[in-house]
Structures are given as C-alpha cells and as structure tokens.
Design a protein around this motif. Structure first.
Motif, PDB file in Angstrom:
ATOM      1  N   ALA A 111      15.949 -61.301 -44.146  1.00 33.59           N
ATOM      2  CA  ALA A 111      14.854 -61.407 -45.117  1.00 33.59           C
ATOM      3  C   ALA A 111      13.779 -60.353 -44.898  1.00 33.59           C
ATOM      4  N   ASP A 112      13.656 -59.855 -43.681  1.00 27.82           N
ATOM      5  CA  ASP A 112      12.662 -58.821 -43.394  1.00 27.82           C
ATOM      6  C   ASP A 112      13.228 -57.463 -43.814  1.00 27.82           C
ATOM      7  N   PRO A 113      12.613 -56.818 -44.804  1.00 25.34           N
ATOM      8  CA  PRO A 113      13.152 -55.523 -45.272  1.00 25.34           C
ATOM      9  C   PRO A 113      13.262 -54.481 -44.172  1.00 25.34           C
ATOM     10  N   ALA A 114      12.464 -54.608 -43.117  1.00 25.36           N
ATOM     11  CA  ALA A 114      12.509 -53.629 -42.032  1.00 25.36           C
ATOM     12  C   ALA A 114      13.777 -53.763 -41.205  1.00 25.36           C
ATOM     13  N   HIS A 115      14.432 -54.921 -41.281  1.00 29.54           N
ATOM     14  CA  HIS A 115      15.581 -55.162 -40.406  1.00 29.54           C
ATOM     15  C   HIS A 115      16.805 -55.682 -41.154  1.00 29.54           C
ATOM     16  N   ARG A 116      16.807 -55.638 -42.472  1.00 31.31           N
ATOM     17  CA  ARG A 116      17.948 -56.149 -43.221  1.00 31.31           C
ATOM     18  C   ARG A 116      19.056 -55.105 -43.312  1.00 31.31           C
ATOM     19  N   ILE A 117      20.265 -55.598 -43.576  1.00 29.67           N
ATOM     20  CA  ILE A 117      21.393 -54.709 -43.830  1.00 29.67           C
ATOM     21  C   ILE A 117      22.003 -55.061 -45.183  1.00 29.67           C
ATOM     22  N   LYS A 118      22.683 -54.084 -45.786  1.00 31.44           N
ATOM     23  CA  LYS A 118      23.377 -54.284 -47.054  1.00 31.44           C
ATOM     24  C   LYS A 118      24.850 -54.575 -46.763  1.00 31.44           C
ATOM     25  N   ARG A 246       7.723 -80.378 -43.363  1.00 33.17           N
ATOM     26  CA  ARG A 246       7.618 -78.981 -42.954  1.00 33.17           C
ATOM     27  C   ARG A 246       8.493 -78.130 -43.876  1.00 33.17           C
ATOM     28  N   ALA A 247       8.116 -76.897 -44.076  1.00 33.96           N
ATOM     29  CA  ALA A 247       8.867 -76.001 -44.968  1.00 33.96           C
ATOM     30  C   ALA A 247       9.996 -75.324 -44.198  1.00 33.96           C
ATOM     31  N   LEU A 248      11.191 -75.332 -44.781  1.00 32.54           N
ATOM     32  CA  LEU A 248      12.365 -74.742 -44.139  1.00 32.54           C
ATOM     33  C   LEU A 248      12.377 -73.230 -44.331  1.00 32.54           C
ATOM     34  N   ILE A 249      12.465 -72.498 -43.227  1.00 29.76           N
ATOM     35  CA  ILE A 249      12.652 -71.050 -43.281  1.00 29.76           C
ATOM     36  C   ILE A 249      14.136 -70.739 -43.416  1.00 29.76           C
ATOM     37  N   GLY A 250      14.941 -71.413 -42.616  1.00 33.69           N
ATOM     38  CA  GLY A 250      16.389 -71.241 -42.670  1.00 33.69           C
ATOM     39  C   GLY A 250      17.052 -72.187 -41.702  1.00 33.69           C
ATOM     40  N   ASP A 251      18.364 -72.426 -41.885  1.00 31.33           N
ATOM     41  CA  ASP A 251      19.004 -73.490 -41.097  1.00 31.33           C
ATOM     42  C   ASP A 251      19.942 -73.006 -39.996  1.00 31.33           C
ATOM     43  N   TRP A 256      13.645 -62.715 -34.306  1.00 38.04           N
ATOM     44  CA  TRP A 256      12.271 -62.860 -33.814  1.00 38.04           C
ATOM     45  C   TRP A 256      11.794 -61.471 -33.403  1.00 38.04           C
ATOM     46  N   SER A 257      10.871 -60.937 -34.198  1.00 34.32           N
ATOM     47  CA  SER A 257      10.288 -59.635 -33.913  1.00 34.32           C
ATOM     48  C   SER A 257       8.824 -59.819 -33.540  1.00 34.32           C
ATOM     49  N   ASP A 258       8.136 -58.735 -33.274  1.00 37.07           N
ATOM     50  CA  ASP A 258       6.717 -58.824 -32.932  1.00 37.07           C
ATOM     51  C   ASP A 258       5.846 -59.155 -34.137  1.00 37.07           C
ATOM     52  N   THR A 259       6.430 -59.216 -35.312  1.00 30.62           N
ATOM     53  CA  THR A 259       5.664 -59.626 -36.492  1.00 30.62           C
ATOM     54  C   THR A 259       5.986 -61.053 -36.907  1.00 30.62           C
ATOM     55  N   GLY A 260       6.993 -61.674 -36.280  1.00 36.55           N
ATOM     56  CA  GLY A 260       7.317 -63.058 -36.585  1.00 36.55           C
ATOM     57  C   GLY A 260       8.802 -63.311 -36.703  1.00 36.55           C
ATOM     58  N   VAL A 261       9.129 -64.410 -37.394  1.00 37.70           N
ATOM     59  CA  VAL A 261      10.500 -64.871 -37.536  1.00 37.70           C
ATOM     60  C   VAL A 261      10.984 -64.607 -38.961  1.00 37.70           C
ATOM     61  N   PHE A 262      12.261 -64.228 -39.110  1.00 43.50           N
ATOM     62  CA  PHE A 262      12.831 -64.052 -40.441  1.00 43.50           C
ATOM     63  C   PHE A 262      14.263 -64.566 -40.484  1.00 43.50           C
ATOM     64  N   ASN A 263      14.605 -65.147 -41.615  1.00 43.54           N
ATOM     65  CA  ASN A 263      15.939 -65.690 -41.843  1.00 43.54           C
ATOM     66  C   ASN A 263      16.926 -64.561 -42.101  1.00 43.54           C
ATOM     67  N   GLY A 332      11.578 -66.427 -46.711  1.00 40.19           N
ATOM     68  CA  GLY A 332      12.360 -66.450 -45.477  1.00 40.19           C
ATOM     69  C   GLY A 332      11.712 -65.780 -44.286  1.00 40.19           C
ATOM     70  N   GLN A 333      10.394 -65.556 -44.326  1.00 40.43           N
ATOM     71  CA  GLN A 333       9.685 -64.953 -43.204  1.00 40.43           C
ATOM     72  C   GLN A 333       8.460 -65.778 -42.863  1.00 40.43           C
ATOM     73  N   ALA A 334       8.126 -65.845 -41.583  1.00 40.28           N
ATOM     74  CA  ALA A 334       6.934 -66.566 -41.141  1.00 40.28           C
ATOM     75  C   ALA A 334       6.437 -65.929 -39.845  1.00 40.28           C
TER      76      ALA A 334
END
Length: 529
Positions: A111-118, A246-251, A256-263, A332-334
């Motif tokens: 979900a994080d554009p900095a770390h996603r792959i196609k 609580r809101a679900l980010i992903g299951d 986990w990066s220095d900016t937070g968590v992403f699905n 998908g990011q928090a």
C-alpha cells in the motif's frame, strides 16, 4: 502474437486474452467454463482438488549466482539450478500459449507507494484471476496504461511438472527466481500459492530497503494506536484483528518502516472452518456476498453454506476484498505500532492466556514462532498435540536467514518503545482432549486491556516454567484463567506437561542460539537447574 497484456511474460498466443476484468466479468466466465458455482448469497465456490493447502515440499528457488549467498537454503528454500528453472519456465510459457483462453490481472503489492511492486498474473482460470484481484491492491484504471510488471506470475494449475526434466520432486512445482523476477506455479489449483509467492518476494526485497516484512495482521484504534498480530494458521490472527472497535489495516501481510505500517494486500484470506456469525460477524458477512471466493467450502444443492463441514479439508478459505470489512482503515497505511501481539494456540494448555514480554523475550518468541496443532487440523496428526515452531511466524516465506528479520524487529521495538504481548488462544484447564478452548470473550477482554494501556499498569507475577510476566487480575477474566496452573484440576499433570513443552522450546532454540545476543539467550525458556 505479441499482446500488451502479455508483455514481459514470455507467453505468445492467438487465443483470447481477458485482461483486468472485474469480479462480475470473471464470475461470468468462471460459471460459463464450469470452474465452480455460486453460493446462495452469490459468493463463487471453487474446489481445488488434490491440493487443499500449500505444497511446501514443492517450492523451489532458482540458484541464481547474483543472489545465492543471501538466501536461506534448506527445506524452506530448495535449490533449483538456473538452467532447470529456465527450462521449466519455457515449457510453461509454451503450454500457456496453447490454451484456448487466458486471463491476466495487473496489480500492486504494497500500500505504501515507496515500497510497492507491480505484479502481472497470467492464468488459465477466471476464478484464480478473481482470487488475485481480491487479494492484491487494484490500481486505478488510469494506472493500468503502460503498466510494466516488476514480477510476473505464470499460473498453470493443470500443467504437470516432470521431476526428470525439471529437477523437482513431483508433478507440482512452485518455482521462483529473484534474479529473473518470475514466479511459475504448476500442478496445483490451491490459490494460496499465488498470494504467498508474492509475500516471499516482499520478504526478499524489503529488508534491503530497511523495511521489516511481517506475517501479521494489523489494526488501529481511535487514537491512531496501531497493533500488530503475529500468529500461525489457526491462532486467531484474522479473527482478533477484525475487531468492531478498531479499524482493520490488513489481515495477513505488512511492512514496518520508519514512517509506519502498511498492508501488502488489498484483501483478506480467512480460514472459515466452523466460522461463527455471532463470534466473527465481519468475516461471516464478507463470506456471504457476491465478490467473495470460497475455496473447498461445502454447500447444499441450493448453495447454502455448511461452514462446519470439513468434507474437503479443514483448511476451508474465504477470499474477499478488504473493503468487505465495514471498519477498514482506508489506504492500508498507518503509524508506528504501539503494541505487538504474538499469538499461539497452545494445545498443551500450559501457557498463560496473556503475558507481557521484555524486548529480549520478544525476539526469542519471534524467532521461536510457536503453536501446537491437533488432530483434525492437519492430515497425519495423532491424538496428542504436536508442537510447531515456525521462525518469525512465517518460516515457509522467508528467503533470507531468520536472524535478518529477528534483528530488524528487535531494533524497531527498541527504537519506538512498542509493548510486546504473548497471547495463548489455545487450551485452558488441561491439554487438548481434557481442557477447553480458551474463551474468545476472555481473549478479547485481555486484548482490550493490552491495547488501551490498562493492562500494562496492573501487578504481574512471574511464571516459574516459562519466565513469563502474568497479570494477577484483569476485569472480566477469572483469576484461575490468568494463571494456567490454577485452571488445571491435576497440578502434577500440569507441571509434567509444562516441563515437556519447556524441553521442546529448548531443543528448537538450538537452531538459532548461535545467532542471537546474550540478552536473548538469557531470556530463552529453559529447564530449571
């Protein structure tokens, strides 16, 4: 003939190619082609035949010279000679090119554009394309123009590998090349292979970027407090993270990066055997609607589901887009996790329902990855519980050495001050067959206390066998449940069983004791002198 939908896949064909169809189009093709049927509520139901779970022994990694020194070779990552891999891929490409119809999906992982792959999937079945569309992140239509995949999945479930030619073990082969950026799945219709192959890729790529890939679910509270839930299959990872409060980010898979968590994903893949509408209303509702994909679930002639039936397998599954859960965390990011929960289903019934871990204990239990399986959950298990240790709660998906991931978790926990908890969702008052399964109501009450911070403030006692800090009292949970020994009628039997599990932890620790620091060695579970 070349086709933009097959660019970069090596597949050439004159057959129709259906690219990036939505759930409606894919369902129509799947029904027309007899790939399955609809449930009474409109979910698509598929049977996967011989393979109703992952084929762990049939996963191979190409021994490319560029990456060979960094891969954790062994039972998890079996070597496949580069020329064997190339030949296998070529045969699958040729086979796909001869099919009467193909389906492709262009999707994101991360979900994080900095770390996603196609990712580009090529498959012969519409329902497998729908599974991938549910599970990964669906690009906006405008983003599909000029889509160039970073990794390609060639999915050929009806193709049979040849051990004599391909250097594999059976007619099933899941082959992956990090250097060539190709995944080739043959001889199995179990859709989980598609999902987990990309998880393996993310586990390879992200550590080099300073990001920890994790086999965990994640949610976030009203005060932006993020919680992670690690756990093997059957421990309640999906159930407990799907919390109405609580809101679900992903299951299942996160970074986990220095900016937070992403699905990593855009969907959920829930185990639904004995799924209860009362205990798990969100998953139940998501599985009873059009757009969901059900694997090996039993239904009557009218399509009414029997979620208690294990006729085909105990590993019945529901796959649905994450937005089918009403309280999702959009995007998908928090932020940075405040609490880390490690789940275990202890069928021996000796671990406490919740305990607070020190940072050193956290790394120890992360590397241990303990749970215990019982008869009925896997073929070949007897009446006695069987301890399972899966390092980092995801050993089958770790291409790098476990210490890489363990060290990263320890550093992140220390850097951001996250509190780590060990939660037992298994048995209480006795082992499997004597005791009872831990009440989900008690587990939810304990988790609420952990996540809202109140549990960290109560008085704790130290368990003599496992060295764990156990809360002495928690509102809504009986005191005898908190201390597992008190829940057993036969205290001597508890002591004997606890010692047995301690020895199993000791034996498992030998596999990675040489790669950890003195603090983790001191925190390890060990027999009394």
């Amino acid at each position: 003939m070349s086709n933009p939908a097959l660019a970069g896949t090596g597949v050439e064909t004159t057959a129709p190619i259906h690219s990036n169809l939505t759930a409606a189009g894919l369902t129509a093709f799947a029904l027309q082609r007899g790939e399955g049927r609809l449930s009474a509520d409109g979910a698509f139901m598929a049977l996967t035949g011989q393979h109703t779970g992952r084929s762990v022994q049939d996963k191979f990694v190409a021994d490319d010279p560029e990456v060979t020194n960094e891969i954790w070779w062994g039972k998890v990552n079996q070597k496949l000679a580069p020329e064997k891999f190339a030949g296998f891929v070529s045969r699958v490409q040729g086979w796909l090119g001869q099919r009467e119809i193909l389906f492709t999906q262009d999707l994101y992982a991360g979900a994080d554009p900095a770390h996603r792959i196609k990712v580009r999937l090529v498959t012969t079945n519409a329902w497998h394309a729908m599974f991938a569309r549910n599970m990964f992140i669906r690009p906006e239509r405008a983003e599909l123009d000029g889509f160039v995949p970073d990794f390609t999945i060639l999915h050929a479930p009806e193709f049979e590998a040849d051990p004599a030619i391909d250097g594999c073990r059976s007619k099933t082969l899941i082959g992956l090349s990090f250097a060539k950026k190709i995944i080739c799945i043959a001889g199995t219709s179990y859709a989980g292979e598609i999902k987990k192959s990309i998880f393996t890729v993310m586990n390879w790529l992200l550590p080099a970027r300073g990001v920890l890939p994790m086999h965990c679910s994640a949610n976030v509270g009203q005060h932006n407090d993020v919680a992670l839930f690690f756990g093997l299959s059957g421990t309640g990872k999906t159930t407990l993270s799907s919390d109405p409060e609580r809101a679900l980010i992903g299951d299942d898979e996160h970074g986990w990066s220095d900016t937070g968590v992403f699905n990593f994903e855009g969907g959920c893949y829930a185990k639904v055997i004995k799924l209860s509408r009362e205990a798990e209303p969100q998953i139940w509702a998501a599985s009873h609607r059009f757009g969901a994909v059900l694997e090996n679930v039993v239904a009557d002639e009218l399509g009414n589901l029997d979620l208690d039936s294990n006729k085909h397998t105990e590993n019945t599954r529901s796959c649905y887009p994450v937005e089918f859960i009403p309280n999702i965390h959009v995007g998908g990011q928090a932020g940075i996790p405040k609490n880390v929960v490690m789940l275990t289903a202890d069928a021996f019934g000796v671990l406490p329902p919740i305990s607070k871990l020190t940072p050193a204990q956290a790394m120890y239990h992360y590397l241990s990855g303990y749970t215990a399986r019982v008869a009925g959950t896997e073929k070949g298990l007897g009446a006695e519980p069987q301890a399972t240790f899966s390092t980092c709660f995801g050993a089958p998906f770790l291409p790098r050495h476990p210490e890489v991931y363990g060290k990263m978790l320890a550093e992140l926990v220390a850097k951001y001050g996250a509190q780590v908890w060990l939660v037992n969702t298994g048995w209480s008052g006795g082992a499997y067959g004597t005791g009872k399964r831990m009440s989900i109501h008690h587990t939810r009450a304990l988790l609420r206390g952990a996540l809202d911070g109140s549990l960290a403030k109560v008085e704790f006692a130290t368990d003599p066998f496992f060295g764990l800090a156990i809360p002495k009292s928690v509102p809504g949970v009986p005191a005898e449940v908190l201390n597992p020994r008190e829940a057993w009628a036969d205290k001597a039997a508890y002591d004997e069983t606890a010692k047995k599990l301690v020895s199993m932890f000791e034996k498992n620790f030998e596999t990675f004791a040489g790669a950890v620091g003195d603090d983790v060695k001191a925190a390890a579970i060990k027999s009394a002198a």
